[in-house]
Design a protein around this motif. Structure first.
Motif, mmCIF file in Angstrom:
data_model
loop_
_atom_site.group_PDB
_atom_site.id
_atom_site.type_symbol
_atom_site.label_atom_id
_atom_site.label_comp_id
_atom_site.label_asym_id
_atom_site.label_seq_id
_atom_site.Cartn_x
_atom_site.Cartn_y
_atom_site.Cartn_z
ATOM 1 N N UNK A 247 0.837 -1.205 0.000
ATOM 2 C CA UNK A 247 0.000 0.000 0.000
ATOM 3 C C UNK A 247 0.874 1.257 0.000
ATOM 4 N N UNK A 248 1.921 1.241 0.811
ATOM 5 C CA UNK A 248 2.812 2.404 0.898
ATOM 6 C C UNK A 248 3.470 2.681 -0.445
ATOM 7 N N UNK B 284 0.898 4.025 -2.864
ATOM 8 C CA UNK B 284 0.550 5.388 -2.470
ATOM 9 C C UNK B 284 1.630 6.366 -2.919
ATOM 10 N N UNK B 285 2.869 5.922 -2.792
ATOM 11 C CA UNK B 285 4.005 6.768 -3.155
ATOM 12 C C UNK B 285 3.964 7.108 -4.653
ATOM 13 N N UNK C 253 0.735 9.341 -5.418
ATOM 14 C CA UNK C 253 0.752 10.703 -4.878
ATOM 15 C C UNK C 253 1.785 11.545 -5.621
ATOM 16 N N UNK C 254 2.905 10.923 -5.993
ATOM 17 C CA UNK C 254 3.907 11.664 -6.774
ATOM 18 C C UNK C 254 3.300 12.147 -8.082
ATOM 19 N N UNK D 108 0.584 13.440 -8.620
ATOM 20 C CA UNK D 108 -0.283 14.625 -8.518
ATOM 21 C C UNK D 108 0.446 15.823 -7.917
ATOM 22 N N UNK D 109 1.751 15.700 -7.752
ATOM 23 C CA UNK D 109 2.438 16.782 -7.028
ATOM 24 C C UNK D 109 2.408 18.110 -7.775
ATOM 25 N N UNK D 110 2.248 18.053 -9.088
ATOM 26 C CA UNK D 110 2.202 19.304 -9.848
ATOM 27 C C UNK D 110 0.800 19.911 -9.864
ATOM 28 N N UNK E 153 0.440 22.018 1.998
ATOM 29 C CA UNK E 153 -0.096 20.662 1.846
ATOM 30 C C UNK E 153 -1.388 20.621 2.656
ATOM 31 N N UNK F 53 -4.470 18.907 1.197
ATOM 32 C CA UNK F 53 -5.347 17.803 0.807
ATOM 33 C C UNK F 53 -4.508 16.546 0.606
ATOM 34 N N UNK F 54 -5.170 15.412 0.709
ATOM 35 C CA UNK F 54 -4.501 14.175 0.305
ATOM 36 C C UNK F 54 -4.693 14.077 -1.198
ATOM 37 N N UNK F 55 -3.616 14.322 -1.940
ATOM 38 C CA UNK F 55 -3.717 14.320 -3.396
ATOM 39 C C UNK F 55 -3.241 12.983 -3.926
ATOM 40 N N UNK G 94 -7.341 5.883 3.755
ATOM 41 C CA UNK G 94 -6.202 6.802 3.936
ATOM 42 C C UNK G 94 -6.717 8.221 4.203
ATOM 43 N N UNK H 206 3.217 6.712 7.090
ATOM 44 C CA UNK H 206 2.483 6.906 5.839
ATOM 45 C C UNK H 206 2.435 8.397 5.492
ATOM 46 N N UNK I 8 5.813 9.605 4.271
ATOM 47 C CA UNK I 8 6.031 9.209 2.883
ATOM 48 C C UNK I 8 5.229 10.139 1.955
ATOM 49 N N UNK I 9 3.973 10.397 2.321
ATOM 50 C CA UNK I 9 3.119 11.256 1.493
ATOM 51 C C UNK I 9 3.711 12.662 1.396
ATOM 52 N N UNK J 37 6.454 12.900 -1.083
ATOM 53 C CA UNK J 37 6.074 12.809 -2.504
ATOM 54 C C UNK J 37 5.612 14.156 -3.055
ATOM 55 N N UNK J 38 5.213 15.073 -2.194
ATOM 56 C CA UNK J 38 4.650 16.337 -2.673
ATOM 57 C C UNK J 38 5.708 17.402 -2.963
#
Lengths: 378, 281
Positions: free
Chosen positions: A12-13, A16-17, A20-21, A23-25, A44, A46-48, A83, B225, B228-229, B232-233
């Motif tokens: 899962x991690x 997720x990595x 999420x990467x 959507x960083x832009x 930061x 929202x959970x994107x 999450x 978690x 890690x998140x 990534x941002x």
């Protein structure tokens, strides 16, 4: 190397990595509480995440285009919900931003996105949900999404049909984007009327442009944004600077300067909050239609010197907000607190006096300009 | 004459009105009636001394008191800064406020609401700063305080410089209406949505009572978690330490462990090198 073909099971991690990467832009913040700031200074909130980076599209700028050899993973609606809840309960986020690659048909992907938002709302989630939908999302799904998402929309990516077909060859600008923006607008208007006076949630329309992927000038982007605001009640446009991705058709192109994105955001606020028309910016573009790297409002004021200085104690709201350093909130405060006699009072109202000084007249006094000085000398 | 009051907005406004009428009266405050009675024993010269008690009023009556104290224009400045009632509430929550002096300051404004905001007098400037400090402290809590999530309870341990824990607790309660929320400050626990645990909707309890309700240990996995998140941002070529430090100042790292870790990365950046890189050479 995809999850399916490699046979490797991603935890899962790890998934997720990757997602999420992806959507960083994406810019998607709302005006609420920020819970953390990245080393780049961006909030930061929202959970994107992407639902999946499997994609059948061949968008020329995109790192997830189908022909590219990248690790492909997905998160299930259940996992995303869990999450989001965990981070939200932890007071680390305000909500969810969900985008995705196109899994087969846009309808299937949008349905999955809807599933995530519905699941969260059914579980009593009160936070913010922002869905970035697929081009070609059917109308009936948009209709349901309006009831669960705070903001949603299809990315316009660029300004016209020919540009769009150049960067997104699988989709049709008129049908898959503009038609969807039109439907979204109609659905939102209808629901606003229906739910007036109640606490029911009705989403708002948004879209995103990739700045610099094709050679469209800023003037074209600004005109398109203005048109979308009028035609489709666009709540907020988002801009994403183009960054060439290796192994894509545009990998040899030059990246778009980051300040361009910032200047376009400033112009979009001037269109939305200040009521300035897109045509008014014609005087600030260079000969190719691009903005310079300076505050567009200041450039606009410099180009219209004859409008200034404005008298703080008699100017109308629309004249006040054209002054650099005065925004709608401080203009409103000025109107309520007149008469004003000192610059100090303006500072307390949130006016950036250093920027506003050359353009205002307070208590009969204004800053002398060089041209006035030369005129007086002659 | 002695004027007694509680550190609540309604009572403070009432006391200010009394002090306008009796400027030479002595001011005395206490968080409850028992405390006031106890203080009176020390202060009262004899039994004939007149005591005027400024009782707290319900929120509906506060506009009426504000009107009496600051005339009809009392709400005019509500757009320019935080509203005057909120201003007074914030000042009352500041750790350094001298309540009696503040009551005299309110009375000394002579009906001019602008005196609260314009910072022309030394007192005006001080109370304006107090208001800003309390507001800032509350916002920082909402931004950077983190919670521990248990099956049946959300707990947040905080230690703010001003008395704002109850405000933060109510805010967390509104965010999570389906779970009880406990905010622990030293040995006191503030509870929101307390009906799920058999308490009042908002309640104040000894912290030990809440400690016994913790059902499991801290969820370390969730924090990993988040780490890690967070990483990534980050966009490498946009690193802007100046802006990042301005947005997340150093003091925020004292608010929670997660905020401290985020702040460390703001300061040092995120390393791309891992142990794996060394072993794979």
């Amino acid at each position: 190397m995809s999850e399916r073909f490699s046979g490797h099971h991603f935890s899962l991690t790890e998934r997720m990595k990757y997602l999420s990467s992806g959507t960083k832009y994406d810019s998607c913040n709302q005006s609420a509480i920020c819970h953390a700031f990245g080393p780049d200074g961006r909030c930061i909130q929202l959970y994107k995440t992407l639902l999946t980076n499997y994609c059948s599209g061949e968008c020329t700028y995109c790192p997830n285009r189908c022909e590219r050899d990248v690790t492909r993973v997905s998160l299930s609606p259940d996992e995303i919900t869990k999450i989001t809840w965990s981070f939200y309960r932890k007071n680390a986020i305000e909500g969810l931003f969900l985008s995705s690659g196109v899994i087969g048909e846009p309808e299937i992907t949008s349905q999955k996105q809807l599933e995530v938002a519905t699941l969260l709302r059914q579980q009593g989630f009160k936070g913010y949900i922002h869905l970035r939908l697929m081009p070609g999302t059917p109308k009936y799904i948009l209709d349901q999404i309006a009831e669960v998402a705070n903001k949603f929309g299809v990315n316009a990516e660029t300004t016209n049909k020919s540009n769009y077909s150049e960067i997104c060859p699988n989709f049709d600008y008129q049908n898959d984007v503009l038609q969807r923006l039109h439907w979204t607008d109609r659905i939102i208007r209808k629901k606003r009327k229906e739910f007036r006076g109640t606490n029911r949630l009705v989403g708002a329309n948004d879209t995103q442009f990739v700045v610099g992927a094709v050679n469209e000038p800023d003037s074209e982007i600004v005109n398109t944004v203005s048109e979308f605001m009028k035609k489709y009640s666009l709540r907020r446009p988002y801009f994403m600077s183009f960054d060439p991705v290796p192994d894509t058709p545009l990998s040899e192109n030059r990246p778009s300067p980051l300040w361009r994105e910032q200047r376009l955001y400033q112009v979009s606020y001037l269109l939305k909050e200040y009521g300035i028309k897109a045509d008014d910016f014609d005087v600030v573009y260079d000969e190719h239609g691009f903005l310079s790297n300076s505050d567009p409002k200041l450039e606009l004021a410099k180009a219209n010197r004859d409008m200034f200085p404005v008298d703080i104690n008699s100017a109308s709201f629309s004249d006040l907000i054209r002054v650099p350093g005065i925004g709608p909130i401080s203009a409103d405060r000025i109107l309520r607190s007149r008469p004003l006699f000192e610059e100090k009072e303006l500072t307390r109202m949130g006016v950036v006096v250093g920027r506003a000084r050359p353009f205002i007249c307070i208590n009969g006094k204004s800053q002398a300009s060089l041209s006035d000085f030369l005129e007086a000398c002659s | 004459m002695i004027i007694t009051f509680f550190p609540f907005v309604g009572s403070v406004l009432q006391a200010s009105l009394y002090i306008m009428k009796y400027p030479y009266a002595e001011l005395l405050y206490g968080s409850n009636s028992a405390e006031i009675e106890m203080k009176l024993c020390f202060v009262k010269k004899d039994d004939t001394e007149k005591i005027l008690h400024a009782a707290n009023v319900c929120s509906d009556q506060i506009p009426e008191l504000m009107k009496k104290l600051f005339s009809n224009k009392w709400h005019k400045f509500s757009k320019a800064d935080i509203p005057p009632v909120k201003y007074i509430e914030c000042v009352l929550r500041h750790s350094s406020v001298d309540l009696a002096a503040f009551v005299r300051f309110l009375a000394g404004c002579n009906g001019n609401i602008d005196a609260l905001y314009n910072k022309r007098s030394r007192e005006g400037k001080r109370y304006y700063t107090y208001m800003r400090e309390v507001t800032k402290s509350y916002h920082s809590l909402c931004m950077f305080a983190r919670t521990e999530v248990f099956d049946n309870l959300i707990i947040s341990e905080i230690n703010p410089p001003h008395s704002i824990s109850d405000l933060f607790c109510k805010w967390l309660g509104r965010r999570n209406p389906d779970l009880p929320v406990a905010v622990i400050q030293n040995d006191i626990a503030y509870i929101a949505n307390g009906e799920y645990l058999g308490y009042k909707h908002f309640d104040v309890l000894p912290a030990s009572e809440i400690e016994s309700l913790r059902s499991s240990k801290r969820d370390e996995k969730l924090e990993n978690l988040w780490d890690m998140y967070y990483c990534t941002q980050m966009i490498d070529n946009r690193r802007n330490p100046g802006l990042a430090k301005k947005m997340q100042p150093a003091y925020t790292s004292g608010i929670s462990r997660m905020a401290a870790k985020d702040r460390y990365r703001v300061e040092r950046g995120i390393s791309n090198t891992t142990l794996f890189d060394f072993t794979s050479i």
